[in-house]
Enzyme design. Structure first.
Site, PDB file in Angstrom:
ATOM      1  N   TYR A   1      -2.228  -1.474  10.679  1.00  0.00           N
ATOM      2  CA  TYR A   1      -2.435  -2.015   9.336  1.00  0.00           C
ATOM      3  C   TYR A   1      -1.259  -1.636   8.419  1.00  0.00           C
ATOM      4  O   TYR A   1      -0.663  -2.483   7.742  1.00  0.00           O
ATOM      5  CB  TYR A   1      -3.759  -1.500   8.735  1.00  0.00           C
ATOM      6  CG  TYR A   1      -3.837  -1.680   7.238  1.00  0.00           C
ATOM      7  CD1 TYR A   1      -4.058  -2.936   6.681  1.00  0.00           C
ATOM      8  CD2 TYR A   1      -3.645  -0.597   6.371  1.00  0.00           C
ATOM      9  CE1 TYR A   1      -4.091  -3.108   5.301  1.00  0.00           C
ATOM     10  CE2 TYR A   1      -3.682  -0.760   4.995  1.00  0.00           C
ATOM     11  CZ  TYR A   1      -3.908  -2.015   4.468  1.00  0.00           C
ATOM     12  OH  TYR A   1      -3.929  -2.181   3.109  1.00  0.00           O
TER      13      TYR A   1
ATOM     14  N   SER B   1       0.835  -1.201   0.000  1.00  0.00           N
ATOM     15  CA  SER B   1       0.000   0.000   0.000  1.00  0.00           C
ATOM     16  C   SER B   1       0.865   1.244   0.000  1.00  0.00           C
ATOM     17  O   SER B   1       1.964   1.260   0.584  1.00  0.00           O
ATOM     18  CB  SER B   1      -0.867  -0.020   1.259  1.00  0.00           C
ATOM     19  OG  SER B   1      -1.461   1.241   1.458  1.00  0.00           O
TER      20      SER B   1
ATOM     21  N   LYS C   1       1.983  -3.928   6.423  1.00  0.00           N
ATOM     22  CA  LYS C   1       2.429  -3.866   5.016  1.00  0.00           C
ATOM     23  C   LYS C   1       3.928  -3.574   4.961  1.00  0.00           C
ATOM     24  O   LYS C   1       4.669  -4.190   4.184  1.00  0.00           O
ATOM     25  CB  LYS C   1       1.648  -2.789   4.256  1.00  0.00           C
ATOM     26  CG  LYS C   1       0.170  -3.081   4.108  1.00  0.00           C
ATOM     27  CD  LYS C   1      -0.070  -4.303   3.241  1.00  0.00           C
ATOM     28  CE  LYS C   1      -1.515  -4.725   3.202  1.00  0.00           C
ATOM     29  NZ  LYS C   1      -1.725  -6.043   2.598  1.00  0.00           N
TER      30      LYS C   1
HETATM   31  P1  NAD Z   1     -10.682  -7.586   0.758  1.00  0.00           P
HETATM   32  O1  NAD Z   1     -10.914  -7.641   2.230  1.00  0.00           O
HETATM   33  O2  NAD Z   1     -11.858  -7.371  -0.123  1.00  0.00           O
HETATM   34  O3  NAD Z   1      -9.921  -8.917   0.279  1.00  0.00           O
HETATM   35  C1  NAD Z   1      -9.065  -9.643   1.119  1.00  0.00           C
HETATM   36  C2  NAD Z   1      -9.486 -11.100   1.028  1.00  0.00           C
HETATM   37  O4  NAD Z   1      -8.627 -11.890   1.851  1.00  0.00           O
HETATM   38  C3  NAD Z   1     -10.926 -11.342   1.519  1.00  0.00           C
HETATM   39  O5  NAD Z   1     -11.601 -12.098   0.546  1.00  0.00           O
HETATM   40  C4  NAD Z   1     -10.738 -12.117   2.822  1.00  0.00           C
HETATM   41  O6  NAD Z   1     -11.805 -13.000   3.058  1.00  0.00           O
HETATM   42  C5  NAD Z   1      -9.417 -12.833   2.551  1.00  0.00           C
HETATM   43  N1  NAD Z   1      -8.650 -13.213   3.732  1.00  0.00           N
HETATM   44  C6  NAD Z   1      -8.285 -12.450   4.798  1.00  0.00           C
HETATM   45  N2  NAD Z   1      -7.516 -13.167   5.636  1.00  0.00           N
HETATM   46  C7  NAD Z   1      -7.379 -14.406   5.093  1.00  0.00           C
HETATM   47  C8  NAD Z   1      -6.689 -15.582   5.486  1.00  0.00           C
HETATM   48  N3  NAD Z   1      -5.984 -15.628   6.613  1.00  0.00           N
HETATM   49  N4  NAD Z   1      -6.780 -16.662   4.684  1.00  0.00           N
HETATM   50  C9  NAD Z   1      -7.484 -16.633   3.537  1.00  0.00           C
HETATM   51  N5  NAD Z   1      -8.158 -15.553   3.122  1.00  0.00           N
HETATM   52  C10 NAD Z   1      -8.102 -14.442   3.887  1.00  0.00           C
HETATM   53  O7  NAD Z   1      -9.578  -6.465   0.488  1.00  0.00           O
HETATM   54  P2  NAD Z   1      -9.102  -5.831  -0.887  1.00  0.00           P
HETATM   55  O8  NAD Z   1      -9.539  -4.424  -0.905  1.00  0.00           O
HETATM   56  O9  NAD Z   1      -9.439  -6.706  -2.023  1.00  0.00           O
HETATM   57  O10 NAD Z   1      -7.528  -5.815  -0.633  1.00  0.00           O
HETATM   58  C11 NAD Z   1      -6.692  -6.879  -1.048  1.00  0.00           C
HETATM   59  C12 NAD Z   1      -5.295  -6.638  -0.515  1.00  0.00           C
HETATM   60  O11 NAD Z   1      -4.832  -5.370  -0.973  1.00  0.00           O
HETATM   61  C13 NAD Z   1      -5.219  -6.593   1.017  1.00  0.00           C
HETATM   62  O12 NAD Z   1      -4.018  -7.192   1.428  1.00  0.00           O
HETATM   63  C14 NAD Z   1      -5.200  -5.118   1.302  1.00  0.00           C
HETATM   64  O13 NAD Z   1      -4.565  -4.828   2.526  1.00  0.00           O
HETATM   65  C15 NAD Z   1      -4.416  -4.584   0.118  1.00  0.00           C
HETATM   66  N6  NAD Z   1      -4.706  -3.169  -0.167  1.00  0.00           N
HETATM   67  C16 NAD Z   1      -5.991  -2.777  -0.355  1.00  0.00           C
HETATM   68  C17 NAD Z   1      -6.266  -1.443  -0.604  1.00  0.00           C
HETATM   69  C18 NAD Z   1      -7.688  -0.962  -0.798  1.00  0.00           C
HETATM   70  O14 NAD Z   1      -7.911   0.221  -0.788  1.00  0.00           O
HETATM   71  N7  NAD Z   1      -8.663  -1.816  -1.020  1.00  0.00           N
HETATM   72  C19 NAD Z   1      -5.217  -0.511  -0.668  1.00  0.00           C
HETATM   73  C20 NAD Z   1      -3.912  -0.958  -0.487  1.00  0.00           C
HETATM   74  C21 NAD Z   1      -3.670  -2.300  -0.246  1.00  0.00           C
HETATM   75  C1  UD1 Z   2      -7.268   4.868   3.734  1.00  0.00           C
HETATM   76  C2  UD1 Z   2      -6.238   4.412   4.737  1.00  0.00           C
HETATM   77  C3  UD1 Z   2      -5.088   3.747   4.012  1.00  0.00           C
HETATM   78  C4  UD1 Z   2      -5.603   2.608   3.124  1.00  0.00           C
HETATM   79  C5  UD1 Z   2      -6.647   3.185   2.169  1.00  0.00           C
HETATM   80  C6  UD1 Z   2      -7.260   2.161   1.280  1.00  0.00           C
HETATM   81  C7  UD1 Z   2      -6.405   5.978   6.626  1.00  0.00           C
HETATM   82  C8  UD1 Z   2      -5.735   7.069   7.383  1.00  0.00           C
HETATM   83  N1  UD1 Z   2      -5.772   5.543   5.514  1.00  0.00           N
HETATM   84  O1  UD1 Z   2      -6.641   5.775   2.870  1.00  0.00           O
HETATM   85  O2  UD1 Z   2      -4.163   3.239   4.941  1.00  0.00           O
HETATM   86  O3  UD1 Z   2      -4.537   2.032   2.392  1.00  0.00           O
HETATM   87  O4  UD1 Z   2      -7.699   3.792   2.953  1.00  0.00           O
HETATM   88  O5  UD1 Z   2      -8.045   1.268   1.992  1.00  0.00           O
HETATM   89  O6  UD1 Z   2      -7.473   5.510   7.005  1.00  0.00           O
HETATM   90  N2  UD1 Z   2     -13.151  10.918   3.350  1.00  0.00           N
HETATM   91  C9  UD1 Z   2     -14.203  11.756   3.634  1.00  0.00           C
HETATM   92  N3  UD1 Z   2     -15.360  11.214   4.075  1.00  0.00           N
HETATM   93  C10 UD1 Z   2     -15.538   9.874   4.258  1.00  0.00           C
HETATM   94  C11 UD1 Z   2     -14.449   9.004   3.965  1.00  0.00           C
HETATM   95  C12 UD1 Z   2     -13.260   9.565   3.514  1.00  0.00           C
HETATM   96  O7  UD1 Z   2     -14.094  12.980   3.493  1.00  0.00           O
HETATM   97  O8  UD1 Z   2     -16.619   9.446   4.704  1.00  0.00           O
HETATM   98  C13 UD1 Z   2     -11.888  11.504   2.855  1.00  0.00           C
HETATM   99  C14 UD1 Z   2     -10.699  11.176   3.729  1.00  0.00           C
HETATM  100  O9  UD1 Z   2     -10.553  12.115   4.751  1.00  0.00           O
HETATM  101  C15 UD1 Z   2      -9.576  11.221   2.706  1.00  0.00           C
HETATM  102  C16 UD1 Z   2     -10.230  10.802   1.388  1.00  0.00           C
HETATM  103  O10 UD1 Z   2     -11.633  10.954   1.589  1.00  0.00           O
HETATM  104  O11 UD1 Z   2      -9.141  12.542   2.570  1.00  0.00           O
HETATM  105  C17 UD1 Z   2      -9.945   9.359   1.020  1.00  0.00           C
HETATM  106  O12 UD1 Z   2     -10.251   8.542   2.150  1.00  0.00           O
HETATM  107  P1  UD1 Z   2     -10.194   6.953   2.096  1.00  0.00           P
HETATM  108  O13 UD1 Z   2     -11.030   6.463   0.981  1.00  0.00           O
HETATM  109  O14 UD1 Z   2     -10.524   6.463   3.464  1.00  0.00           O
HETATM  110  O15 UD1 Z   2      -8.687   6.623   1.721  1.00  0.00           O
HETATM  111  P2  UD1 Z   2      -7.316   7.085   2.417  1.00  0.00           P
HETATM  112  O16 UD1 Z   2      -7.563   7.919   3.607  1.00  0.00           O
HETATM  113  O17 UD1 Z   2      -6.459   7.658   1.362  1.00  0.00           O
END
Ligand code: NAD
Ligand code: UD1
Length: 338
Positions: free
Chosen positions: A149, A124, A153
């Site tokens: 969290y 991330s 990472k």
């Molecule tokens: P998500 O929660 O939708 O997907 C994660 C999946 O992993 C889920 O299906 C969950 O059931 C499964 N899981 C969790 N623990 C497990 C375990 N021990 N064994 C088997 N399955 C397990 O999340 P996502 O948004 O698809 O994110 C995927 C990856 O990307 C995560 O590692 C997350 O931290 C990373 N990531 C996500 C974002 C975001 O904004 N969505 C941003 C940066 C990084």
């Molecule tokens: C957040 C996480 C980041 C994670 C990412 C994706 C924090 C501090 N960071 O990032 O670690 O990798 O999500 O899952 O939580 N906002 C509003 N109203 C809302 C929700 C969000 O104004 O109801 C604003 C937030 O203040 C931010 C922007 O929208 O400025 C984006 O927020 P969000 O989608 O939560 O992502 P990040 O904060 O970038």
């Protein structure tokens, strides 16, 4: 090629399944459905007309991972599995360290034992921390994270980097995602948050749908052009296609590579809200609200390394992200639940 996707039923994993199958690859999913539903994988099959081999099980359990690797001939893996709720990680840090780090270590141990040594990891942009200034480049040192969290990472990045040093047969691609939003164009798969969404786009969608009363826009006094925070929102299908390229790259290279997956473009909260209203022809109930703890004013990628190494760049616009997110929300008001 045949790829193992841990957490492959989740938001990013399910879209990556579609992109991989469309590119002619095969996918094997290992997911415990802690934060997802097997219905997502059925929808992937519907979109692609291709089969997804799925195992229900925990990636922290070596017997389970070994069984999958015994049964399937895997060329490389993507480790999506993990917990991802920032606020929750502050409340129950041990669960986050335990699940995220153990699953990564267990997976690597089992892969090593099976001679499968190519891995793409879901990292991330949060690992850049507060010290670095955007646009973030991959050669910047990782910063101090503001929550457990983020630390998981950062720590897993270090663990995987050390693994490659210890055994040069390994290839690891650390993908640093920026802010994935949107949904597959079909509206059949998308983001299905449980409870009240923390992230901006799902909250906007639920507000538009009337599930949430009003959107709070956190902070309007940041040192940014309009005072609200700037983020690098990336369409989840662009992100998914980035994984196809990263896996194909991992099949041909060795060593550790860090790659940002972002658009390189930042948009403010106000800009996202306005784009969502305009492209979907609606008006959101919204209010300015105090800053949210831990938010950085700006975060966006320098996306040139992905272009250079993978020949990949994002092609979908903010309008596409807003339209597709709303399309998914309208077709699935209760997510994957009936
Ligand atoms: P998500 O929660 O939708 O997907 C994660 C999946 O992993 C889920 O299906 C969950 O059931 C499964 N899981 C969790 N623990 C497990 C375990 N021990 N064994 C088997 N399955 C397990 O999340 P996502 O948004 O698809 O994110 C995927 C990856 O990307 C995560 O590692 C997350 O931290 C990373 N990531 C996500 C974002 C975001 O904004 N969505 C941003 C940066 C990084
Ligand atoms: C957040 C996480 C980041 C994670 C990412 C994706 C924090 C501090 N960071 O990032 O670690 O990798 O999500 O899952 O939580 N906002 C509003 N109203 C809302 C929700 C969000 O104004 O109801 C604003 C937030 O203040 C931010 C922007 O929208 O400025 C984006 O927020 P969000 O989608 O939560 O992502 P990040 O904060 O970038």
């Amino acid at each position: 090629m045949r790829f193992l996707l841990t957490g492959g039923a989740g938001f990013i994993g399910s879209h990556t399944c579609v992109a991989l199958l469309n590119a002619g690859h095969e996918v094997v999913v290992l997911d415990n459905y802690y934060n997802s539903s097997p219905e997502a994988l059925r929808r992937v099959e519907k979109i692609t007309g291709k089969k997804v081999t799925a195992y229900e099980g925990d990636c922290c359990d070596a017997d389970t991972v070994n069984r999958v690797l015994d049964n399937e001939k895997i060329d490389a893996a993507v480790h999506f599995a993990g917990y991802k709720a920032v606020g929750e990680s502050v409340r129950i840090p041990l669960n986050y360290y335990e699940n995220n780090i153990n699953s990564a270590i267990t997976l690597c141990r089992c892969m090593s034992a099976h001679g499968v040594k190519r891995l793409v990891f879901s990292s991330s942009a949060t690992v850049y921390g507060e010290q670095n200034q955007p646009p973030y480049t991959e050669d910047m040192p990782r910063g101090a994270c503001t929550n457990p969290y983020g630390w998981t990472k950062s720590m897993i990045e270090q663990i995987l980097t050390d693994l490659v040093v210890s055994d040069p047969q390994w290839t690891v691609v650390l993908l640093r995602y920026f802010n994935p939003v949107g949904a597959h164009e079909s509206g059949l798969i998308g983001e299905d948050p449980s409870g009240i969404p923390n992230n901006l786009m799902p909250f906007i969608c639920q507000t538009a749908a009337g599930v949430r009363e009003k959107l709070s826009m956190f902070g309007n006094d940041y040192p940014t052009p309009d005072g609200t925070c700037v983020r690098d929102y990336i369409h989840v299908m662009d992100l998914a296609e980035g994984h196809v390229k990263a896996l194909e790259y991992a099949m041909q290279h060795q060593g550790t590579e860090i790659i940002n997956l972002g658009t390189g473009e930042g948009y403010s909260v106000y800009q996202v809200v306005r784009a969502f209203e305009q492209v979907n022809h609606l008006t959101l109930r919204k209010q300015d609200a105090p800053r949210r703890a831990g938010d950085l004013p700006e975060s966006y990628a320098n996306a040139s390394k992905a272009e250079r190494l993978l020949g990949w760049h994002a092609t979908r616009s903010l309008e596409d992200m807003c339209r597709d997110a709303w399309h998914w929300q309208q077709l699935n008001p209760h997510g994957y639940r009936e």
